[in-house]
Design a protein around this motif. Structure first.
Motif, mmCIF file in Angstrom:
data_model
loop_
_atom_site.group_PDB
_atom_site.id
_atom_site.type_symbol
_atom_site.label_atom_id
_atom_site.label_comp_id
_atom_site.label_asym_id
_atom_site.label_seq_id
_atom_site.Cartn_x
_atom_site.Cartn_y
_atom_site.Cartn_z
ATOM 1 N N ASN A 70 0.826 -1.212 0.000
ATOM 2 C CA ASN A 70 0.000 0.000 0.000
ATOM 3 C C ASN A 70 0.859 1.260 0.000
ATOM 4 O O ASN A 70 0.568 2.233 -0.702
ATOM 5 C CB ASN A 70 -0.915 0.015 1.228
ATOM 6 C CG ASN A 70 -2.052 -0.981 1.114
ATOM 7 O OD1 ASN A 70 -2.426 -1.396 0.025
ATOM 8 N ND2 ASN A 70 -2.606 -1.386 2.249
ATOM 9 N N LEU A 71 1.918 1.238 0.785
ATOM 10 C CA LEU A 71 2.760 2.431 0.900
ATOM 11 C C LEU A 71 3.534 2.684 -0.398
ATOM 12 O O LEU A 71 3.576 3.812 -0.899
ATOM 13 C CB LEU A 71 3.741 2.282 2.063
ATOM 14 C CG LEU A 71 4.551 3.556 2.358
ATOM 15 C CD1 LEU A 71 3.646 4.633 2.918
ATOM 16 C CD2 LEU A 71 5.682 3.273 3.311
ATOM 17 N N GLN A 110 16.543 -0.002 11.925
ATOM 18 C CA GLN A 110 15.118 0.131 11.643
ATOM 19 C C GLN A 110 14.341 0.580 12.875
ATOM 20 O O GLN A 110 13.391 1.362 12.781
ATOM 21 C CB GLN A 110 14.590 -1.204 11.115
ATOM 22 C CG GLN A 110 15.121 -1.538 9.727
ATOM 23 C CD GLN A 110 14.997 -3.013 9.380
ATOM 24 O OE1 GLN A 110 14.755 -3.854 10.243
ATOM 25 N NE2 GLN A 110 15.197 -3.338 8.110
ATOM 26 N N GLY A 111 14.742 0.089 14.049
ATOM 27 C CA GLY A 111 14.077 0.498 15.278
ATOM 28 C C GLY A 111 14.231 1.979 15.565
ATOM 29 O O GLY A 111 13.289 2.656 15.975
ATOM 30 N N VAL A 112 15.435 2.495 15.346
ATOM 31 C CA VAL A 112 15.666 3.937 15.535
ATOM 32 C C VAL A 112 14.801 4.741 14.562
ATOM 33 O O VAL A 112 14.170 5.735 14.943
ATOM 34 C CB VAL A 112 17.158 4.268 15.338
ATOM 35 C CG1 VAL A 112 17.378 5.779 15.342
ATOM 36 C CG2 VAL A 112 18.000 3.610 16.427
ATOM 37 N N LEU A 113 14.760 4.316 13.308
ATOM 38 C CA LEU A 113 13.935 5.010 12.315
ATOM 39 C C LEU A 113 12.456 4.967 12.699
ATOM 40 O O LEU A 113 11.722 5.944 12.515
ATOM 41 C CB LEU A 113 14.131 4.380 10.939
ATOM 42 C CG LEU A 113 15.501 4.570 10.279
ATOM 43 C CD1 LEU A 113 15.573 3.805 8.972
ATOM 44 C CD2 LEU A 113 15.787 6.042 10.041
ATOM 45 N N MET A 114 12.009 3.845 13.248
ATOM 46 C CA MET A 114 10.605 3.716 13.657
ATOM 47 C C MET A 114 10.245 4.699 14.755
ATOM 48 O O MET A 114 9.181 5.325 14.722
ATOM 49 C CB MET A 114 10.335 2.278 14.116
ATOM 50 C CG MET A 114 10.272 1.268 12.984
ATOM 51 S SD MET A 114 10.419 -0.439 13.568
ATOM 52 C CE MET A 114 9.070 -0.520 14.747
ATOM 53 N N LEU A 120 7.444 11.976 14.408
ATOM 54 C CA LEU A 120 7.159 12.910 13.318
ATOM 55 C C LEU A 120 5.724 12.753 12.815
ATOM 56 O O LEU A 120 5.038 13.749 12.548
ATOM 57 C CB LEU A 120 8.139 12.693 12.163
ATOM 58 C CG LEU A 120 9.588 13.121 12.395
ATOM 59 C CD1 LEU A 120 10.459 12.693 11.216
ATOM 60 C CD2 LEU A 120 9.671 14.629 12.589
ATOM 61 N N LEU A 121 5.282 11.523 12.688
ATOM 62 C CA LEU A 121 3.929 11.276 12.204
ATOM 63 C C LEU A 121 2.897 11.902 13.138
ATOM 64 O O LEU A 121 1.973 12.600 12.693
ATOM 65 C CB LEU A 121 3.696 9.770 12.082
ATOM 66 C CG LEU A 121 2.461 9.309 11.311
ATOM 67 C CD1 LEU A 121 2.536 9.753 9.860
ATOM 68 C CD2 LEU A 121 2.319 7.791 11.383
ATOM 69 N N VAL A 248 10.595 6.027 4.383
ATOM 70 C CA VAL A 248 11.727 5.170 4.762
ATOM 71 C C VAL A 248 11.475 4.529 6.131
ATOM 72 O O VAL A 248 11.723 3.336 6.332
ATOM 73 C CB VAL A 248 13.036 5.986 4.774
ATOM 74 C CG1 VAL A 248 14.182 5.137 5.303
ATOM 75 C CG2 VAL A 248 13.358 6.492 3.378
ATOM 76 N N ALA A 249 10.969 5.328 7.087
ATOM 77 C CA ALA A 249 10.733 4.820 8.436
ATOM 78 C C ALA A 249 9.661 3.738 8.446
ATOM 79 O O ALA A 249 9.792 2.713 9.136
ATOM 80 C CB ALA A 249 10.331 5.966 9.363
ATOM 81 N N ILE A 250 8.594 3.949 7.677
ATOM 82 C CA ILE A 250 7.511 2.964 7.658
ATOM 83 C C ILE A 250 7.961 1.693 6.952
ATOM 84 O O ILE A 250 7.640 0.571 7.380
ATOM 85 C CB ILE A 250 6.260 3.561 6.989
ATOM 86 C CG1 ILE A 250 5.747 4.755 7.816
ATOM 87 C CG2 ILE A 250 5.166 2.511 6.871
ATOM 88 C CD1 ILE A 250 4.677 5.561 7.120
#
Length: 402
Positions: A70-71, A110-114, A120-121, A248-250
């Protein structure tokens, strides 16, 4: 649900991780079925557990492929099948080549980005909707006033069941348990408990309110799985660079789950099903696991092209399967010396039968299926554990101090 997820994460690290790591060190266990095979001195329990994990993992993979597809479709403008294919190629490549080490190392990034992406979201969506206080207006709008009622779109007890099904799996989720196997020492358990707990706390309490604030920004959305992709690609909500980072984070969140689930599923199929038929040399076992990763990924991606349900629906059912099968046989069995092959297999069968039967009868509209299924599997396990002799394996007796 956010509260329960945070609580269960702490409970898992506090009650499951220390003893499971000790089992791992003493028994050289690598997978959950590995542990169960020794704990209940049973090959049949090993194979049954492996089948449950393989099926639940496949369901979870389908849901994640759907979300990632979807993304990519919304952000890159590619057709949904191609978007699923892009996700498949990326995650299949590094998971099959790098194995457990690659999964752990990429999960850190990936955890840091999440965590950053969740903050931010929440911040940008809340600002675009009109600020934190705007949520009070939901009660005044005819189309959203039901959201402030205890029994909104579904009965409250069903909502609690959904939250429990999504959070209880954290106690026994093989993705999390494999991390316990890899812990260096007891100090790592304490560190991991706080990092995991705080990380989940930040992510969940940032993400779950987004659905409410999105009510002020989106109209006519019938598929809730596309809410976040629509928001992220809306330049009135997110500046271009922030939107790019969030994609990128998602994707990192999706990849973090995909690689772990793929590795767990392939490992249990090879180690706990294939190797029960006969031993494999180390190189052959690695090759089988790599092909298992590829096989599970391809099957899940193909099914995700026409998935059997929505993301939440699929993941909650997967979590319910884990809960009803493994809370009695892993959590209770770690702390209670009683237990036998009969008790474990009966708990598996009873939990699955009640879970599926409850859904087929349509009773989930009144009481979520995880409640009766977990109660039944737990009661059956405890009753049969008391009625049957405990495992006489010296390793089990030694672990419980006998």
């Amino acid at each position: 649900m956010a509260v329960l997820l945070v609580v269960m994460a702490f409970v898992s690290w506090r009650l499951v991780a220390p003893r499971l790591r000790r089992f791992t060190a003493e028994w050289d266990s690598v997978t959950v079925p590995d542990f169960l095979a020794v704990r209940f001195a049973s090959r049949r329990v090993r194979i049954a557990a492996a089948l449950v994990i393989a099926f639940s993992s496949l369901l979870y993979l389908i849901a994640i492929f759907k979300g990632a597809g979807n993304l990519f479709e919304a952000f890159l403008g590619v057709p949904y099948p191609a978007a699923v294919g892009i996700t498949l190629v990326i995650v299949m490549s590094y998971t099959s080549l790098g194995g457990f080490v690659s999964v752990v190392r990429t999960d850190v990034l990936q955890g840091v980005l999440m965590v950053i992406g969740a903050l931010l979201l929440f911040g940008f969506v809340t600002h675009a909707a009109g600020g934190v206080g705007v949520i009070r207006e939901l009660d005044a709008r005819p189309d959203t006033s039901h959201l402030t009622e205890l029994n909104a779109a579904i009965p409250f007890v069903v909502l609690v069941g959904i939250a429990l099904a999504g959070s209880l799996k954290l106690l026994v989720d093989p993705r999390q348990v494999t991390r316990f196997y890899g812990l260096r020492d007891a100090r790592s358990i304490r560190t991991g408990m706080w990092i995991a707990g705080i990380g989940i706390l930040v992510v969940q309490f940032s993400l779950l309110p987004v659905g409410l604030y999105a009510r002020f920004l989106l109209d006519g959305v019938t598929d809730t799985d596309v809410v976040v992709p629509l928001l992220v690609t809306d330049r009135a909500v997110f500046p271009a660079l922030v939107g790019d980072f969030l994609v990128v984070a998602i994707i990192a969140a999706a990849m973090s789950s995909l690689d772990s689930v793929l590795l767990v599923a392939a490992s249990v199929v090879v180690r706990d099903i294939r190797m029960e038929l006969g031993p494999l040399p180390e190189r052959a076992a690695i090759a089988w696991t790599r092909w298992g990763v590829i096989g599970f990924a391809v099957v899940a991606a193909v099914v995700a092209l026409n998935p059997p349900g929505g993301i939440v629906e699929i993941t909650i059912f997967s979590g319910s399967l884990y809960a009803v099968c493994f809370i009695p046989t892993v959590v209770i069995a770690l702390h209670w010396s009683r237990g036998s092959e009969t008790a474990a297999l009966a708990a598996f069968g009873t939990g699955i039968a009640v879970l599926v039967g409850w859904l087929l009868l349509g009773w989930q509209a009144h009481l979520h299926e995880v409640f009766p299924a977990l109660a039944a599997s737990t009661l059956v396990y405890i009753a049969l554990a008391r009625l049957t002799p405990p495992v006489k394996d010296a390793r089990v007796a030694g672990f419980f101090g006998r």
